[in-house]
Scaffold this motif. Structure first.
Motif, PDB file in Angstrom:
ATOM      1  N   ILE A 127      26.001  33.281  31.619  1.00 53.64           N
ATOM      2  CA  ILE A 127      27.265  33.373  32.338  1.00 53.64           C
ATOM      3  C   ILE A 127      28.386  32.892  31.428  1.00 53.64           C
ATOM      4  O   ILE A 127      28.302  31.817  30.841  1.00 53.64           O
ATOM      5  N   THR A 128      29.431  33.687  31.328  1.00 48.52           N
ATOM      6  CA  THR A 128      30.624  33.312  30.572  1.00 48.52           C
ATOM      7  C   THR A 128      31.762  33.126  31.566  1.00 48.52           C
ATOM      8  O   THR A 128      31.922  33.930  32.490  1.00 48.52           O
ATOM      9  N   ILE A 129      32.545  32.074  31.344  1.00 47.26           N
ATOM     10  CA  ILE A 129      33.729  31.864  32.176  1.00 47.26           C
ATOM     11  C   ILE A 129      34.948  32.100  31.298  1.00 47.26           C
ATOM     12  O   ILE A 129      35.071  31.531  30.221  1.00 47.26           O
ATOM     13  N   ARG A 130      35.817  32.972  31.765  1.00 51.55           N
ATOM     14  CA  ARG A 130      37.015  33.340  31.007  1.00 51.55           C
ATOM     15  C   ARG A 130      38.189  33.465  31.955  1.00 51.55           C
ATOM     16  O   ARG A 130      38.030  33.405  33.177  1.00 51.55           O
TER      17      ARG A 130
ATOM     18  N   ASP B 229      39.791  42.468  36.851  1.00 55.15           N
ATOM     19  CA  ASP B 229      38.879  41.673  37.666  1.00 55.15           C
ATOM     20  C   ASP B 229      39.291  41.653  39.133  1.00 55.15           C
ATOM     21  O   ASP B 229      38.543  41.171  39.980  1.00 55.15           O
ATOM     22  N   CYS B 230      40.468  42.166  39.439  1.00 56.18           N
ATOM     23  CA  CYS B 230      41.087  41.948  40.747  1.00 56.18           C
ATOM     24  C   CYS B 230      40.182  42.356  41.909  1.00 56.18           C
ATOM     25  O   CYS B 230      39.982  41.578  42.848  1.00 56.18           O
ATOM     26  N   SER B 231      39.647  43.535  41.882  1.00 53.79           N
ATOM     27  CA  SER B 231      38.831  44.002  42.994  1.00 53.79           C
ATOM     28  C   SER B 231      37.603  43.113  43.196  1.00 53.79           C
ATOM     29  O   SER B 231      37.275  42.744  44.331  1.00 53.79           O
ATOM     30  N   SER B 232      36.942  42.754  42.107  1.00 53.05           N
ATOM     31  CA  SER B 232      35.740  41.923  42.204  1.00 53.05           C
ATOM     32  C   SER B 232      36.051  40.529  42.722  1.00 53.05           C
ATOM     33  O   SER B 232      35.373  40.028  43.621  1.00 53.05           O
ATOM     34  N   VAL B 233      37.075  39.881  42.145  1.00 53.77           N
ATOM     35  CA  VAL B 233      37.381  38.513  42.577  1.00 53.77           C
ATOM     36  C   VAL B 233      37.933  38.507  44.005  1.00 53.77           C
ATOM     37  O   VAL B 233      37.650  37.586  44.776  1.00 53.77           O
TER      38      VAL B 233
ATOM     39  N   ASN C  36      27.821  42.434  33.056  1.00 56.10           N
ATOM     40  CA  ASN C  36      29.293  42.454  33.100  1.00 56.10           C
ATOM     41  C   ASN C  36      29.817  42.326  34.536  1.00 56.10           C
ATOM     42  O   ASN C  36      30.945  42.696  34.837  1.00 56.10           O
ATOM     43  N   GLU C  37      28.992  41.813  35.441  1.00 59.42           N
ATOM     44  CA  GLU C  37      29.373  41.638  36.837  1.00 59.42           C
ATOM     45  C   GLU C  37      30.096  40.305  37.026  1.00 59.42           C
ATOM     46  O   GLU C  37      29.659  39.266  36.517  1.00 59.42           O
ATOM     47  N   VAL C  38      31.187  40.313  37.766  1.00 60.62           N
ATOM     48  CA  VAL C  38      31.883  39.086  38.136  1.00 60.62           C
ATOM     49  C   VAL C  38      31.074  38.417  39.245  1.00 60.62           C
ATOM     50  O   VAL C  38      30.790  39.038  40.268  1.00 60.62           O
ATOM     51  N   VAL C  39      30.690  37.156  39.017  1.00 60.29           N
ATOM     52  CA  VAL C  39      29.823  36.458  39.964  1.00 60.29           C
ATOM     53  C   VAL C  39      30.472  35.217  40.566  1.00 60.29           C
ATOM     54  O   VAL C  39      29.877  34.558  41.413  1.00 60.29           O
ATOM     55  N   GLY C  40      31.680  34.888  40.128  1.00 63.21           N
ATOM     56  CA  GLY C  40      32.357  33.723  40.687  1.00 63.21           C
ATOM     57  C   GLY C  40      33.745  33.572  40.102  1.00 63.21           C
ATOM     58  O   GLY C  40      34.124  34.278  39.160  1.00 63.21           O
ATOM     59  N   LEU C  41      34.492  32.647  40.676  1.00 63.25           N
ATOM     60  CA  LEU C  41      35.856  32.398  40.202  1.00 63.25           C
ATOM     61  C   LEU C  41      36.342  31.049  40.681  1.00 63.25           C
ATOM     62  O   LEU C  41      35.742  30.439  41.569  1.00 63.25           O
TER      63      LEU C  41
ATOM     64  N   VAL D 134      31.694  31.606  44.735  1.00 62.57           N
ATOM     65  CA  VAL D 134      30.570  32.236  44.030  1.00 62.57           C
ATOM     66  C   VAL D 134      30.071  33.375  44.908  1.00 62.57           C
ATOM     67  O   VAL D 134      29.957  33.245  46.135  1.00 62.57           O
ATOM     68  N   LYS D 135      29.794  34.488  44.274  1.00 68.00           N
ATOM     69  CA  LYS D 135      29.264  35.653  44.981  1.00 68.00           C
ATOM     70  C   LYS D 135      28.028  35.231  45.778  1.00 68.00           C
ATOM     71  O   LYS D 135      27.162  34.517  45.282  1.00 68.00           O
TER      72      LYS D 135
END
Length: 163
Positions: A2-5, A11-15, A59-64, A85-86
């Motif tokens: 997992i990378t946090i950036r 990313d808008c739709s996923s987050v 490449n899936e967004v899994v959290g923010l 978190v998703k």
């Protein structure tokens, strides 16, 4: 891995989806209205920092997390964050990685303290994590959070020094 950036517009739709799922659960965030495609990017871009957790393999967004001042003026050195978190990725320590990253981001942005205003007393996983990471409880506010079903739970504010 997992990378946090930092958040980017793609990313808008996923987050937004992850954020809204927590809002709809009604057990952790104070918001009771979902973000929309019209206001989500402005919301995430308007924070002091929005961090996005990405599964490198898919490449899936899994959290923010969002980070912003908790107050203004003479209290502007205190920041506040919210984490999401998703749902199907919970329990994989992504939340812990998000919290640790937010501590570094807050310090990098010049904040001296990170304060959580409303950790719901029933959110035992978050409470254990914050205790393990060295956050201090500020007390307890009886019935400070209205749950989705309408009943009230206590909230437990926390803080940690960033410097």
């Amino acid at each position: 891995m997992i990378t946090i950036r930092q958040y980017e517009i793609q990313d808008c739709s996923s987050v937004m989806g992850i954020w809204n799922s927590v809002v709809l659960e009604g057990i952790a965030f104070p918001q009771d209205e979902e973000l929309t495609s019209e206001n989500a990017d402005k919301f995430f871009s308007g924070q002091s920092y929005t961090g996005v957790a990405v599964n490198d393999a898919t490449n899936e967004v899994v959290g923010l997390y969002i980070l912003h001042p908790n107050n203004v003026g003479r209290c502007g050195h205190i920041c506040n964050t919210s984490y999401a978190v998703k749902e199907d990725c919970r329990g994989l320590h992504i939340g812990e990685r998000l919290v640790k990253d937010s501590l570094r981001a807050g310090a990098r942005l010049g904040f001296r303290i990170l304060q959580f205003n409303a950790v719901v007393a029933t959110n035992i996983h978050a409470l254990h994590l914050y205790e393990r990471l060295g956050f201090k409880q500020l007390g307890r506010i009886p019935q400070g959070f209205r749950m989705k079903d309408g009943h009230y739970e206590d909230i437990i504010p926390h803080y940690i020094e960033l410097v």
